[in-house]
Design a protein around this motif. Structure first.
Motif, PDB file in Angstrom:
ATOM      1  N   MET A 382       0.829  -1.208   0.000  1.00 29.49           N
ATOM      2  CA  MET A 382       0.000   0.000   0.000  1.00 29.49           C
ATOM      3  C   MET A 382       0.863   1.257   0.000  1.00 29.49           C
ATOM      4  O   MET A 382       0.547   2.249  -0.675  1.00 29.49           O
ATOM      5  N   LEU A 385       2.057   1.654  -3.436  1.00 29.41           N
ATOM      6  CA  LEU A 385       0.962   2.101  -4.295  1.00 29.41           C
ATOM      7  C   LEU A 385       0.769   3.612  -4.184  1.00 29.41           C
ATOM      8  O   LEU A 385       0.678   4.318  -5.197  1.00 29.41           O
ATOM      9  N   ARG A 388       3.715   5.602  -5.693  1.00 33.97           N
ATOM     10  CA  ARG A 388       3.829   5.630  -7.158  1.00 33.97           C
ATOM     11  C   ARG A 388       2.610   6.267  -7.820  1.00 33.97           C
ATOM     12  O   ARG A 388       2.738   7.052  -8.757  1.00 33.97           O
ATOM     13  N   PHE A 408       2.478  -4.384 -11.287  1.00 38.76           N
ATOM     14  CA  PHE A 408       2.075  -4.016  -9.928  1.00 38.76           C
ATOM     15  C   PHE A 408       0.776  -4.737  -9.548  1.00 38.76           C
ATOM     16  O   PHE A 408       0.624  -5.202  -8.417  1.00 38.76           O
ATOM     17  N   PHE A 412       0.444  -7.056  -6.326  1.00 40.88           N
ATOM     18  CA  PHE A 412      -0.517  -6.655  -5.303  1.00 40.88           C
ATOM     19  C   PHE A 412      -1.575  -7.742  -5.118  1.00 40.88           C
ATOM     20  O   PHE A 412      -1.980  -8.046  -3.986  1.00 40.88           O
TER      21      PHE A 412
END
Length: 570
Positions: A382, A385, A388, A408, A412
């Motif tokens: 997270m 995430l 980025r 990703f 994830f």
């Protein structure tokens, strides 16, 4: 109830047809379960794990494509199952969810003669007696029902104040189809509940029952009408939100008559521009209305796709142009309890602040993650995430390399599926609602940045939370002052009772229970001493026969105490 015409997407209602439908669903499920069992359990046990790994993606895609064909062919609940599976990102791999995303709830319409027969049987009158006209061509046809435009008869229009209406009618035989589909799904769920790979992560029977409850509510048009009026009451003071009025006199469980509120489809950008409405203004209003449903009212439209939302032009008294959002189709609604709503607010605040650790903590507090779950990997994912992609609008996200997105997403997804959690039904509906909200907003205005709506809404929530905390503290302070004010009088009464001997300070029942607990504890200690002496004697005897024998003999004393001392002598 008249039987539906047989065809590729028509429901079958005969006994033979329903048995064939039931068998076809079970054949499909049993075949793919057998294939999965062979590849995932048998091959690894004989050292062929590499074959399992190499074929997994291809097998999952083949299953998803096969189910897509099955659902489109059978209609009924199978289409709903496919749509439901496409949202189970917590359970199913992306190879399956991605293939099923495009499964549409659109099937061939039922001939109007069958619709007429069912509607007249439900309403108890000929359609011409209550409708001045009715369009035989449906405005929409789905797997569970279809809708026709109509005009109320003059007397009915005068009584209700409504002229143009839409009449929704269930597909003939859909009750039997749903019964068959649910029976098959319960059977498959029972099979899966015996597979460890499944029952370690998912309570399949409970999942099937959740889906069944949602599906049965969706075909109850009285329930949908009640939902519509409840939604309207939530937004009664909001001029930007409208709902169709219900014609209750012409509404039953299988027929729903409501005001025709057709306007501009929310994603029809050209029509909005012709009406003088800026799509860039519609996007944030739509998002805010959806946030209000989720985080304020706790009762939300779980299927806000473009076909269920109109933009209605509004001209005020001064001639100024504005618009309202008109929602329709309240068959699929979600409800968030107050406690869960508080957790969702924490999630929103954490997302607004781009705090990965706080977001994971909020997820845990909501109860989605088991207390024993190791969330370190999820926190790192997270954080990465937000680092980025956090704060990017849709236009900026489109400029990101698709391969980076895909990489990703895979990483994830692997982290999420490795955690011991299962999203409850309400959370699935929340995710569905927010996903559709994002898609509609981006279609309205490609440069729309969801964060621009999240952050001010989160700030308002934070102010509200602080106000609630202040109110709670003030209330507790008042209660404390009251307790303190009464304390001297209560202490004086207590001391008076102690002085005159009227205060009982013993409890024979409690004393007996305490005595029993003491005896039980002594028995446990004696049993432990017995075990220790016996084991020590056994270990010592090979090296010192005399001492070892003495220890073993001595162990009998605490054993006798453990057996006899605990008897109740009362």
């Amino acid at each position: 109830m008249p039987a539906a015409r047989r065809g590729r997407t028509e429901p079958a209602t005969g006994a033979g047809d329903t048995r064939a439908r039931y068998r076809r669903i079970l054949r499909f499920a049993s075949w793919y379960l057998a294939v999965t069992w062979f590849f995932e359990l048998v091959l690894p046990r004989i050292g062929l794990t590499v074959v399992t790994t190499r074929t997994r993606t291809r097998r999952m895609r083949r299953f998803a494509r096969g189910f897509h064909v099955l659902a489109a062919d059978l209609g009924g609940l199978m289409i709903k199952v496919g749509q439901y599976m496409s949202s189970r990102l917590d359970v199913l791999p992306p190879e399956i969810t991605r293939e099923l995303e495009g499964l549409q709830d659109e099937v061939a319409p039922v001939p109007f003669a069958q619709i007429r027969a069912l509607a007249e049987a439900e309403l108890g009158v000929h359609l011409e007696a209550v409708f001045a006209s009715i369009d035989e061509t449906p405005v929409a046809a789905a797997s569970l029902g279809q809708a026709h435009r109509a005009r109320l008869a003059p007397a009915a229009a005068a009584d209700s104040g409504i002229d143009a209406v839409v009449v929704k009618v269930q597909r003939p035989g859909i009750d039997e189809i749903i019964d068959v589909d649910l029976a098959a799904l319960r059977k498959v769920g029972g099979w899966l509940s015996r597979v460890r790979l499944v029952y370690d992560r998912v309570d399949m029977p409970a999942l099937v029952e959740e889906f069944a409850a949602t599906s049965l509510e969706e075909i109850d048009y009285v329930h949908e009408a009640v939902n519509s009026e409840r939604f309207a009451a939530d937004f009664a003071d909001n001029e930007r939100v409208r709902t169709p009025a219900i014609v209750w006199e012409r509404t039953t469980r299988r027929v729903l008559t409501l005001e025709d509120v057709s306007a501009i489809k929310i994603t029809d950008v050209e029509a909005l521009a012709l009406a003088g409405i800026d799509p860039a203004e519609v996007a944030p209003v739509f998002t805010e209305v959806m946030f209000d449903q989720l985080f304020t009212h706790g009762f939300f439209h779980a299927d806000p796709h473009p076909g269920n939302i109109f933009v209605t032009p509004v001209v005020d008294a001064s001639g100024g142009r504005s618009f309202a959002l008109t929602f329709i189709d309240f068959g699929m609604m979600g409800e968030v309890p107050a406690t869960t709503r508080s957790g969702l607010r924490s999630l929103l605040l954490a997302a607004a602040s781009r705090d990965g650790r706080a977001l994971v903590a909020a997820i845990r507090n909501v109860g989605v993650l088991l207390p024993s779950a190791d969330t370190n990997e999820l926190e790192r994912a997270m954080t990465a995430l937000f680092a980025r992609f956090g704060g990017m609008g849709f236009a900026e996200l489109r400029e990101v390399d698709e391969r980076e997105f895909r990489q990703f997403a895979v990483q994830f997804g692997d982290v999420v599926r490795s955690l011991p959690f299962q999203l409850p039904e309400n959370f699935l509906l929340v995710i569905r609602a927010m996903s559709l909200t994002s898609g509609v907003a981006s279609a309205l205005y490609p440069a729309f940045n969801l964060w621009d709506s999240v952050e001010p809404y989160a700030s308002q929530l934070l102010r509200d939370e602080r106000g609630n905390i202040a109110q709670d503290v003030a209330k507790q302070a008042v209660e404390t002052v009251g307790i303190v004010a009464r304390l001297p009088q209560r202490l004086d009464a207590l001391l008076t009772r102690v002085d005159d001997g009227s205060l009982a300070t013993t409890s024979p029942g409690v004393e007996r229970r305490i005595a029993k607990l003491e005896r039980a504890s002594r028995r446990v200690i004696s049993a432990l001493v017995f075990g220790a002496l016996l084991i020590a004697g056994v270990l010592m005897r090979p090296d010192d026969v005399v001492f070892g024998t003495v220890l073993m003999g001595a162990s009998g004393i605490p054993l006798l105490h453990a057996l006899l001392a605990g008897r109740d002598r009362s």
